[in-house]
Design an enzyme around this catalytic site. Structure first.
Site, PDB file in Angstrom:
ATOM      1  N   THR A  37      30.912  40.145  47.071  1.00 34.52           N
ATOM      2  CA  THR A  37      31.888  39.400  46.049  1.00 34.52           C
ATOM      3  C   THR A  37      33.087  39.386  47.199  1.00 34.52           C
ATOM      4  O   THR A  37      33.367  40.146  47.721  1.00 34.52           O
ATOM      5  CB  THR A  37      32.088  40.114  44.745  1.00 34.52           C
ATOM      6  OG1 THR A  37      33.173  39.380  44.249  1.00 34.52           O
ATOM      7  CG2 THR A  37      32.689  41.555  45.035  1.00 34.52           C
ATOM      8  N   ARG A  38      33.790  38.102  46.799  1.00 39.79           N
ATOM      9  CA  ARG A  38      35.207  38.050  47.358  1.00 39.79           C
ATOM     10  C   ARG A  38      36.373  38.499  46.508  1.00 39.79           C
ATOM     11  O   ARG A  38      37.501  38.551  46.728  1.00 39.79           O
ATOM     12  CB  ARG A  38      35.573  36.680  47.940  1.00 39.79           C
ATOM     13  CG  ARG A  38      34.551  35.914  48.688  1.00 39.79           C
ATOM     14  CD  ARG A  38      34.741  36.537  50.427  1.00 39.79           C
ATOM     15  NE  ARG A  38      33.813  35.783  51.204  1.00 39.79           N
ATOM     16  CZ  ARG A  38      33.578  36.574  52.426  1.00 39.79           C
ATOM     17  NH1 ARG A  38      34.272  37.728  52.738  1.00 39.79           N
ATOM     18  NH2 ARG A  38      32.804  35.991  53.130  1.00 39.79           N
ATOM     19  N   ASP A  61      27.410  36.975  39.187  1.00 37.63           N
ATOM     20  CA  ASP A  61      27.613  35.813  38.561  1.00 37.63           C
ATOM     21  C   ASP A  61      28.013  36.047  37.220  1.00 37.63           C
ATOM     22  O   ASP A  61      27.049  36.613  36.370  1.00 37.63           O
ATOM     23  CB  ASP A  61      26.994  34.667  38.781  1.00 37.63           C
ATOM     24  CG  ASP A  61      27.795  33.214  38.684  1.00 37.63           C
ATOM     25  OD1 ASP A  61      28.514  33.095  39.390  1.00 37.63           O
ATOM     26  OD2 ASP A  61      27.571  32.497  37.722  1.00 37.63           O
ATOM     27  N   SER A  62      29.360  35.857  36.603  1.00 38.31           N
ATOM     28  CA  SER A  62      29.793  36.208  35.477  1.00 38.31           C
ATOM     29  C   SER A  62      30.803  35.033  34.900  1.00 38.31           C
ATOM     30  O   SER A  62      31.352  34.097  35.660  1.00 38.31           O
ATOM     31  CB  SER A  62      30.451  37.538  35.431  1.00 38.31           C
ATOM     32  OG  SER A  62      31.502  37.522  36.563  1.00 38.31           O
ATOM     33  N   GLY A  78      41.252  38.148  34.973  1.00 41.57           N
ATOM     34  CA  GLY A  78      40.724  36.924  34.245  1.00 41.57           C
ATOM     35  C   GLY A  78      41.211  36.828  32.721  1.00 41.57           C
ATOM     36  O   GLY A  78      42.154  36.846  32.666  1.00 41.57           O
ATOM     37  N   TYR A  79      40.220  36.610  31.869  1.00 45.41           N
ATOM     38  CA  TYR A  79      40.406  36.519  30.443  1.00 45.41           C
ATOM     39  C   TYR A  79      40.773  37.865  29.735  1.00 45.41           C
ATOM     40  O   TYR A  79      40.719  37.786  28.716  1.00 45.41           O
ATOM     41  CB  TYR A  79      39.251  35.692  29.997  1.00 45.41           C
ATOM     42  CG  TYR A  79      39.004  34.326  30.770  1.00 45.41           C
ATOM     43  CD1 TYR A  79      39.581  33.218  30.152  1.00 45.41           C
ATOM     44  CD2 TYR A  79      38.246  34.248  31.585  1.00 45.41           C
ATOM     45  CE1 TYR A  79      39.535  31.885  30.772  1.00 45.41           C
ATOM     46  CE2 TYR A  79      37.964  32.922  32.289  1.00 45.41           C
ATOM     47  CZ  TYR A  79      38.528  31.883  31.826  1.00 45.41           C
ATOM     48  OH  TYR A  79      38.414  30.538  32.344  1.00 45.41           O
ATOM     49  N   ASP A  80      40.737  38.957  30.526  1.00 45.69           N
ATOM     50  CA  ASP A  80      40.830  40.319  29.856  1.00 45.69           C
ATOM     51  C   ASP A  80      41.921  40.325  28.790  1.00 45.69           C
ATOM     52  O   ASP A  80      41.589  41.085  27.505  1.00 45.69           O
ATOM     53  CB  ASP A  80      40.788  41.646  30.956  1.00 45.69           C
ATOM     54  CG  ASP A  80      39.489  41.672  31.426  1.00 45.69           C
ATOM     55  OD1 ASP A  80      38.467  41.071  30.838  1.00 45.69           O
ATOM     56  OD2 ASP A  80      39.382  42.337  32.543  1.00 45.69           O
ATOM     57  N   LYS A 126      36.970  50.039  30.021  1.00 50.50           N
ATOM     58  CA  LYS A 126      36.350  48.593  30.110  1.00 50.50           C
ATOM     59  C   LYS A 126      34.871  48.581  30.803  1.00 50.50           C
ATOM     60  O   LYS A 126      33.941  48.196  30.266  1.00 50.50           O
ATOM     61  CB  LYS A 126      37.017  47.866  31.238  1.00 50.50           C
ATOM     62  CG  LYS A 126      36.422  46.603  31.181  1.00 50.50           C
ATOM     63  CD  LYS A 126      37.500  45.485  32.186  1.00 50.50           C
ATOM     64  CE  LYS A 126      36.575  44.258  32.573  1.00 50.50           C
ATOM     65  NZ  LYS A 126      37.162  43.258  33.434  1.00 50.50           N
ATOM     66  N   HIS A 144      30.319  43.754  30.173  1.00 48.35           N
ATOM     67  CA  HIS A 144      29.079  42.994  30.672  1.00 48.35           C
ATOM     68  C   HIS A 144      28.671  43.348  31.995  1.00 48.35           C
ATOM     69  O   HIS A 144      27.468  43.733  32.278  1.00 48.35           O
ATOM     70  CB  HIS A 144      29.406  41.477  30.681  1.00 48.35           C
ATOM     71  CG  HIS A 144      30.692  41.118  31.569  1.00 48.35           C
ATOM     72  ND1 HIS A 144      31.803  41.729  31.124  1.00 48.35           N
ATOM     73  CD2 HIS A 144      31.034  40.073  32.247  1.00 48.35           C
ATOM     74  CE1 HIS A 144      32.760  41.393  32.009  1.00 48.35           C
ATOM     75  NE2 HIS A 144      32.358  40.211  32.646  1.00 48.35           N
TER      76      HIS A 144
HETATM   77  P1  IMP Z   1      32.475  34.193  39.383  1.00 50.47           P
HETATM   78  O1  IMP Z   1      33.254  34.656  40.488  1.00 50.47           O
HETATM   79  O2  IMP Z   1      31.850  32.953  39.607  1.00 50.47           O
HETATM   80  O3  IMP Z   1      31.321  35.105  38.771  1.00 50.47           O
HETATM   81  O4  IMP Z   1      33.309  33.875  38.242  1.00 50.47           O
HETATM   82  C1  IMP Z   1      33.618  34.978  37.296  1.00 50.47           C
HETATM   83  C2  IMP Z   1      34.969  34.350  36.920  1.00 50.47           C
HETATM   84  O5  IMP Z   1      34.616  34.763  35.231  1.00 50.47           O
HETATM   85  C3  IMP Z   1      36.407  35.074  36.960  1.00 50.47           C
HETATM   86  O6  IMP Z   1      37.083  34.373  37.832  1.00 50.47           O
HETATM   87  C4  IMP Z   1      36.893  35.053  35.565  1.00 50.47           C
HETATM   88  O7  IMP Z   1      37.460  33.980  35.391  1.00 50.47           O
HETATM   89  C5  IMP Z   1      35.662  35.319  34.662  1.00 50.47           C
HETATM   90  N1  IMP Z   1      35.388  36.743  34.361  1.00 50.47           N
HETATM   91  C6  IMP Z   1      34.236  37.203  34.679  1.00 50.47           C
HETATM   92  N2  IMP Z   1      34.100  38.605  34.499  1.00 50.47           N
HETATM   93  C7  IMP Z   1      35.290  38.615  33.928  1.00 50.47           C
HETATM   94  C8  IMP Z   1      35.989  39.994  33.483  1.00 50.47           C
HETATM   95  O8  IMP Z   1      35.347  41.226  33.576  1.00 50.47           O
HETATM   96  N3  IMP Z   1      37.171  39.946  33.035  1.00 50.47           N
HETATM   97  C9  IMP Z   1      37.848  38.757  32.919  1.00 50.47           C
HETATM   98  N4  IMP Z   1      37.349  37.621  33.476  1.00 50.47           N
HETATM   99  C10 IMP Z   1      35.955  37.769  34.040  1.00 50.47           C
END
Ligand code: IMP
Length: 221
Positions: free
Chosen positions: A9-10, A76-77, A165-167, A187, A192
């Site tokens: 991950t970056r 991916d999240s 992020g959206y936390d 947390k 997730h």
């Molecule tokens: P990914 O790097 O493509 O997996 O995108 C992940 C994005 O989902 C992040 O940049 C956040 O916007 C959101 N996200 C995923 N996990 C979290 C979390 O644990 N807290 C807050 N935002 C999250």
């Protein structure tokens, strides 16, 4: 001699959380992309071009596994909001803009867009869940996936300064706090990512003998 596993991950936030969640996994050395000597490439975001978290996680794990030659875990999240038919979903990272100047601005703009899209939707209808799929790509070609979700409500205003992020908008009803009001350990216990990566940890522990025999040991390098 300890086998190595790449956490691909970056995101420094994700990396910190994953390291903490997998801290008990002492028979494996977890290394990051920098440690594995995999420089960032401008077109990397094109890897995650799919419409499901699962496909994106697998694509990322395969891509960085091939680059590094190591067992590789990628996640991916994102956030899935029911009242918005699943938005922002796999587009969570670039929901507001594909070109935010830095990650902090991206988070702020994403949160603003989410609040604007939800408008005056009543709290009871602002149900949402975070989703995380972790994919483990093994050098022999096998890929294993692990899923985790966390349920919550999207508040009308930000609370707390932790997480990312959206936390600050993601309210955990059982805990009575947003994810941004929790300590990192609180947390991780509910998130997730915590759920998905604890499953990764259990799998790796079960595979311990196989991993110890695989050619990523210090002595084989
Ligand atoms: P990914 O790097 O493509 O997996 O995108 C992940 C994005 O989902 C992040 O940049 C956040 O916007 C959101 N996200 C995923 N996990 C979290 C979390 O644990 N807290 C807050 N935002 C999250």
């Amino acid at each position: 001699m300890v086998p190595r596993c790449l956490i691909a991950t970056r995101s420094p936030h994700k990396l910190g959380e994953i390291r903490q969640i997998l801290a008990d996994l002492t028979f494996i050395e977890l290394i990051d992309l920098q440690g594995a000597g995999v420089p960032e490439e401008p077109q990397e975001h094109e890897i995650e071009k799919f419409d499901t978290f699962e496909e994106n996680a697998v694509a990322k794990a395969r891509h960085f596994g091939a680059k590094s030659g190591l067992p590789t875990i990628a996640d991916d999240s994102g956030l899935v909001v029911d009242a918005l038919a699943g938005e922002p979903g796999v587009r969570s990272k670039r929901y507001a803009s594909a070109q935010a100047p830095d990650p902090e601005s991206a988070d702020r703009l994403n949160n603003e867009r989410l609040l604007q899209r939800l408008g005056d939707t009543p709290l009871a209808q602002r149900t949402a869940r975070y989703v995380c799929v972790a994919a483990l790509a093994l050098p022999g070609g096998g890929v294993h996936t692990f899923h985790g979700t966390a349920e919550g409500l999207i508040l009308g205003h930000a609370r707390g300064t932790g997480g990312f992020g959206y936390d600050p908008l993601f309210y955990d009803q059982r805990a009575g706090m947003t994810f941004a009001e929790m300590t990192p350990a609180e947390k991780n216990a509910r998130s997730h990512r915590g759920r998905a990566f604890r499953a990764v940890g259990r799998f790796l522990s079960e595979q311990r003998d196989r991993l110890l025999a695989c050619p990523t040991r210090e002595s084989d390098r």
